[in-house]
Design an enzyme around this catalytic site. Structure first.
Site, mmCIF file in Angstrom:
data_model
loop_
_atom_site.group_PDB
_atom_site.id
_atom_site.type_symbol
_atom_site.label_atom_id
_atom_site.label_comp_id
_atom_site.label_asym_id
_atom_site.label_seq_id
_atom_site.Cartn_x
_atom_site.Cartn_y
_atom_site.Cartn_z
ATOM 1 N N GLU A 29 0.848 -1.196 0.000
ATOM 2 C CA GLU A 29 0.000 0.000 0.000
ATOM 3 C C GLU A 29 0.880 1.241 0.000
ATOM 4 O OE1 GLU A 29 -2.593 -0.203 3.426
ATOM 5 O OE2 GLU A 29 -3.014 -2.320 3.040
ATOM 6 N N LYS B 296 2.114 4.691 1.501
ATOM 7 C CA LYS B 296 2.160 5.254 2.841
ATOM 8 C C LYS B 296 1.768 6.722 2.725
ATOM 9 C CE LYS B 296 5.025 5.465 6.966
ATOM 10 N NZ LYS B 296 4.655 6.814 7.337
ATOM 11 N N ASP C 164 0.946 10.453 3.539
ATOM 12 C CA ASP C 164 1.586 11.377 4.467
ATOM 13 C C ASP C 164 0.524 12.251 5.124
ATOM 14 O OD1 ASP C 164 3.582 12.545 5.829
ATOM 15 O OD2 ASP C 164 4.359 13.724 4.155
ATOM 16 N N CYS D 109 24.258 46.257 6.175
ATOM 17 C CA CYS D 109 22.865 45.810 6.242
ATOM 18 C C CYS D 109 22.098 46.189 4.974
ATOM 19 C CB CYS D 109 22.183 46.433 7.464
ATOM 20 S SG CYS D 109 20.424 46.061 7.536
ATOM 21 N N CYS E 87 19.357 49.001 6.339
ATOM 22 C CA CYS E 87 19.701 50.330 6.860
ATOM 23 C C CYS E 87 21.120 50.765 6.519
ATOM 24 C CB CYS E 87 19.504 50.369 8.377
ATOM 25 S SG CYS E 87 20.700 49.345 9.250
ATOM 26 N N CYS F 158 22.751 42.655 12.059
ATOM 27 C CA CYS F 158 22.685 44.104 12.047
ATOM 28 C C CYS F 158 22.287 44.490 13.467
ATOM 29 C CB CYS F 158 21.629 44.570 11.053
ATOM 30 S SG CYS F 158 21.261 46.322 11.255
ATOM 31 N N CYS G 117 17.021 49.860 12.817
ATOM 32 C CA CYS G 117 17.030 49.327 11.452
ATOM 33 C C CYS G 117 15.590 49.075 10.997
ATOM 34 C CB CYS G 117 17.845 48.034 11.432
ATOM 35 S SG CYS G 117 17.614 47.063 9.946
HETATM 36 S S1 IVH Z 1 -0.763 0.660 8.771
HETATM 37 C C1 IVH Z 1 -1.110 -1.468 12.653
HETATM 38 N N1 IVH Z 1 -1.000 1.649 6.337
HETATM 39 O O1 IVH Z 1 2.118 5.716 8.770
HETATM 40 C C2 IVH Z 1 -1.267 -0.645 11.444
HETATM 41 N N2 IVH Z 1 -0.183 3.069 8.046
HETATM 42 O O2 IVH Z 1 4.680 5.723 10.137
HETATM 43 C C3 IVH Z 1 -0.333 0.515 11.411
HETATM 44 N N3 IVH Z 1 0.281 5.353 7.297
HETATM 45 O O3 IVH Z 1 0.817 5.298 11.981
HETATM 46 C C4 IVH Z 1 -0.547 1.444 10.310
HETATM 47 N N4 IVH Z 1 -0.334 5.076 5.208
HETATM 48 O O4 IVH Z 1 -0.408 6.956 10.318
HETATM 49 C C5 IVH Z 1 -0.638 1.881 7.615
HETATM 50 N N5 IVH Z 1 -1.295 2.389 4.149
HETATM 51 C C6 IVH Z 1 -0.944 2.623 5.415
HETATM 52 C C7 IVH Z 1 -0.491 3.888 5.830
HETATM 53 C C8 IVH Z 1 -0.102 4.065 7.162
HETATM 54 C C9 IVH Z 1 0.119 5.929 6.099
HETATM 55 C C10 IVH Z 1 0.777 6.041 8.503
HETATM 56 C C11 IVH Z 1 0.035 5.728 9.768
HETATM 57 C C12 IVH Z 1 1.057 5.104 10.648
HETATM 58 C C13 IVH Z 1 2.305 5.764 10.155
HETATM 59 C C14 IVH Z 1 3.560 5.057 10.593
#
Ligand code: IVH
Length: 676
Positions: free
Chosen positions: A121, A123, A125, A412, A415, A430, A435
């Site tokens: 999956e 990750k 942000d 600066c 000034c 400065c 200033c």
């Molecule tokens: S699984 C037990 N899946 O990343 C399950 N986390 O750095 C734990 N995050 O705390 C999380 N995308 O806030 C999971 N596809 C994803 C995610 C994900 C983002 C975040 C989540 C987690 C943090 C850890």
């Protein structure tokens, strides 16, 4: 914090700097989360934190388990009700290379008898959230907090369109996932903030967190947040028994899930997935900072289990920082509020890790000299800690033969005064107290929301006021006339009048706003409040010595010394006299924010629900807490009182079923009137 370029450090130096930063960050963090107002300004915290993140990103070996960057999450901010996660919300272990990922896989396979698949999956942000549904109805949403206890952000989450209020089946489940701010919404929000003179958010994650962890639902609603759900606390109520099936089933129930997942049979499949999305990262409408792989079988996940912090069946692969080439066109030198003169490289705009970047700080002359950046250089740019644009190096092969070393200014840019290095500081300063650039920066701070809160007095107006010599210090603001304001760009009668009224109203502020607004080194809003409450007025404070100031609980010696040095200056004493003359209040008139352990609500657990008419939620919460109550987010046997506004729902029903006393808003108001 030093400003040495990170890639010029040895691992030992990085480790030693990180060891200095960690306790500082932890302390500031506690002060921030335990109270409304931080002791240092957010940007100081953010910069120091980002420096630690950057040090640890470049030198992963120096990371310690107790580093603030390794905590399961932010702690909870005192003013949001708490929620206990019956099943903890875990974080994820990190790896930074395919080799480490393979080690993870080998370790796991050596402990599991049968062959198994992973689900890959993105990750996302953002910020982890947990959504509770009872019989298919959304009843509570929370942040992760420390993993065990989070914050109740139900009202804010209800404004997010991708969160269903009702599921397609009447399940009772806790669904977990990520709340994030799409890139486009983030860029637009920061543009608006900068135009309004507010500090921009460092990244979409901070913006999402800031939007959720505040108390005004309208603000959340305006922020265009979105969610991807990916986990469930307990899978029993579902029909599926795989992680990939879980994503499908969550989607059927009405959640938004991320459709890019792929089942991988082996590490080659995982590596292909990583490759694919690392390439597409910039094109996605939301930020991702890596890939998560999870054992696909849910029963297998359960049997593998977790440590206190992270599951053993999943790992996050973090992308290496992105790097792009661009050309340096100019080096701008700006003078900050404290006189520090900072160089910034101005470059051809480039897309980098989710935003367009055209500027990067060069911190100070030593840094500039060490990097040897010259006008016209092609440079490699990355984001330190995936956040702050930083030039890694110039591209030697592309430097033109006649490029000259950049001359550090001696005077600066605002000034013209000669610049100095104080006490061997690397920073160029400065030190002219008059200033204009420093005064203008100081006035922006003076007018800002946590300081004197003068609506409408933003940087553009401040710079015009100085350019036209209508002001020369913050006291002179209070002598401005309508006629003078009418000479400003785009100013008419109404805008002039509004600004004058805002300035006029600020005369009555309680002392802590002025103290913070004066911009005394190291004095944040929280310290200003404690000091103002302790001394009561400016005369007592000006007569105080460092010892009596540092006797205040939350104020240390550095802050105390800085306050004493500040008020010892003749110019400052003149400024205070001027402020007194123009009628600015110099006494503390705020409420003392102590909780009353003898109070009417001492030891009671109170829950607020429904819509209040006369009071705002924060007002009610603050008043209750001041009178000894602990305000919590959910009703249980331990709840002593529920205060129910209009359209109260499941919490009211639950309180009634548990025989918890219930008040309406009028009863709360009556209690407040009685104690007045
Ligand atoms: S699984 C037990 N899946 O990343 C399950 N986390 O750095 C734990 N995050 O705390 C999380 N995308 O806030 C999971 N596809 C994803 C995610 C994900 C983002 C975040 C989540 C987690 C943090 C850890």
């Amino acid at each position: 914090m030093t400003d040495q370029p990170i890639d010029a450090l040895t691992e030992e130096q990085a480790a030693s700097e990180a060891a200095d930063l960690r306790p500082q960050i932890l302390k500031w963090g506690q002060q921030y989360y335990d109270a409304d107002a931080p002791v240092v300004e957010d940007d100081v915290y953010d910069r120091v934190y980002a420096r630690l993140v950057a040090l640890e990103t470049v030198f992963p070996a120096i990371i310690t388990p107790d580093s603030p960057t390794q905590r399961v999450g932010g702690s909870t901010r005192g003013d949001l009700p708490k929620v206990t996660h019956e099943i903890p919300m875990l974080s994820l272990g990190d790896v930074f290379s395919i080799a480490e990922l393979k080690e993870f896989d080998e370790r796991l396979r050596s402990n599991v008898e049968d062959d198994f698949d992973y689900n890959c999956e993105l990750k996302i942000d953002g910020l982890a959230i947990s959504l509770r549904y009872e019989n298919g109805k959304f009843v509570q949403g929370s942040t992760r907090g420390n993993g065990q206890i989070g914050e109740d952000i139900t009202a804010n989450l209800k404004t997010i369109k991708s969160i269903p209020q009702t599921l397609s089946r009447p399940l009772t489940i806790d669904v977990r996932g990520e709340c994030y701010m799409p890139k486009a919404a983030f860029l637009a929000l920061n543009e608006r903030r900068e135009a309004a003179g507010q500090a921009p958010f460092a990244n979409p994650r901070n913006a999402a967190a800031g939007s959720l962890r505040q108390l005004d639902t309208q603000v959340t609603a305006d922020r265009q947040l979105a969610t991807f759900m990916y986990n469930i606390a307990d899978y029993e109520p579902l029909t599926t028994r795989t992680q990939s099936g879980l994503l499908d089933e969550l989607a059927e129930l009405g959640f938004t899930t991320n459709a890019t997942y792929q089942v991988a049979h082996n590490m080659a499949d995982v590596a292909a997935y990583i490759d694919q999305y690392q390439g597409k990262r910039g094109d996605l409408p939301y930020g991702i900072d890596g890939i998560v792989i999870k054992a696909n079988s849910l029963p297998l996940q359960r049997s593998i289990g977790a440590t206190v912090k992270v599951p053993r069946w999943a790992i996050a692969y973090k992308f290496p920082p992105e790097e792009v080439e661009t050309v340096v066109r100019d080096i701008e030198w700006t003078v900050g509020r404290t006189g520090i003169v900072t160089p910034t490289a101005v470059m051809d705009p480039v897309a980098l890790a989710g935003s367009t970047v055209a500027r990067a700080s060069l911190h100070n002359p030593d840094y500039l000299e060490a990097k040897d950046i010259r006008l016209g250089d092609t440079v490699l740019l990355h984001k330190a800690g995936d956040i702050i644009p930083e030039i890694s190096q110039y591209v030697v092969a592309k430097r033109s033969a006649d490029a000259q070393p950049y001359p550090v200014p001696t005077h600066c840019p605002s000034c013209g005064a000669e610049l100095v290095h104080l006490d061997e500081e690397v920073a160029l300063r400065c030190i002219n107290p008059r200033c204009p650039a420093q005064l203008a920066e100081g006035m922006n701070h003076f007018a800002s929301r946590n300081a004197m809160n003068i609506a409408g007095l933003g940087p553009q107006i401040v710079s015009q006021l100085f350019d036209r010599k209508l002001v020369d210090d913050v006291a002179s603001l209070y002598r401005l006339t309508t006629d003078q304001l009418l000479t400003l760009d785009k100013f008419g009668e109404k805008s002039a009048q509004n600004l004058l009224t805002a300035i006029d109203n600020s005369r009555n502020n309680s002392l802590e706003r002025l103290l913070f607004g004066l911009g005394i080194r190291h004095v944040g809003a929280k310290a200003a409040r404690s000091i103002a409450a302790e001394f009561g007025d400016i005369d007592h404070l000006m007569a105080a010595d460092s010892e009596s100031i540092s006797a205040i609980d939350t104020v240390g010696g550095i802050i105390a010394d800085s306050v004493v040095t500040y008020f010892a200056s003749d110019q400052v004493q003149q400024l205070i006299a001027d402020l007194r003359e123009v009628g600015v209040n110099l006494t503390f008139t705020g409420d003392i924010p102590a909780t009353d352990s003898e109070g009417q609500f001492a030891g009671q657990r109170v829950v607020l629900t429904g819509k209040l008419q006369e009071l705002t939620r924060p007002e009610a919460t603050e008043w209750l807490e001041r009178h000894g109550a602990t305000v919590t987010g959910s009703v249980s046997k331990k709840t002593d009182l529920l205060i129910a506004g209009e359209a109260a729902g499941s919490k009211l029903t639950k309180a009634q079923s548990l025989n918890v006393p219930v008040w309406n808003e009028a009863q709360l108001q009556a209690a407040m009137d009685e104690t007045k």
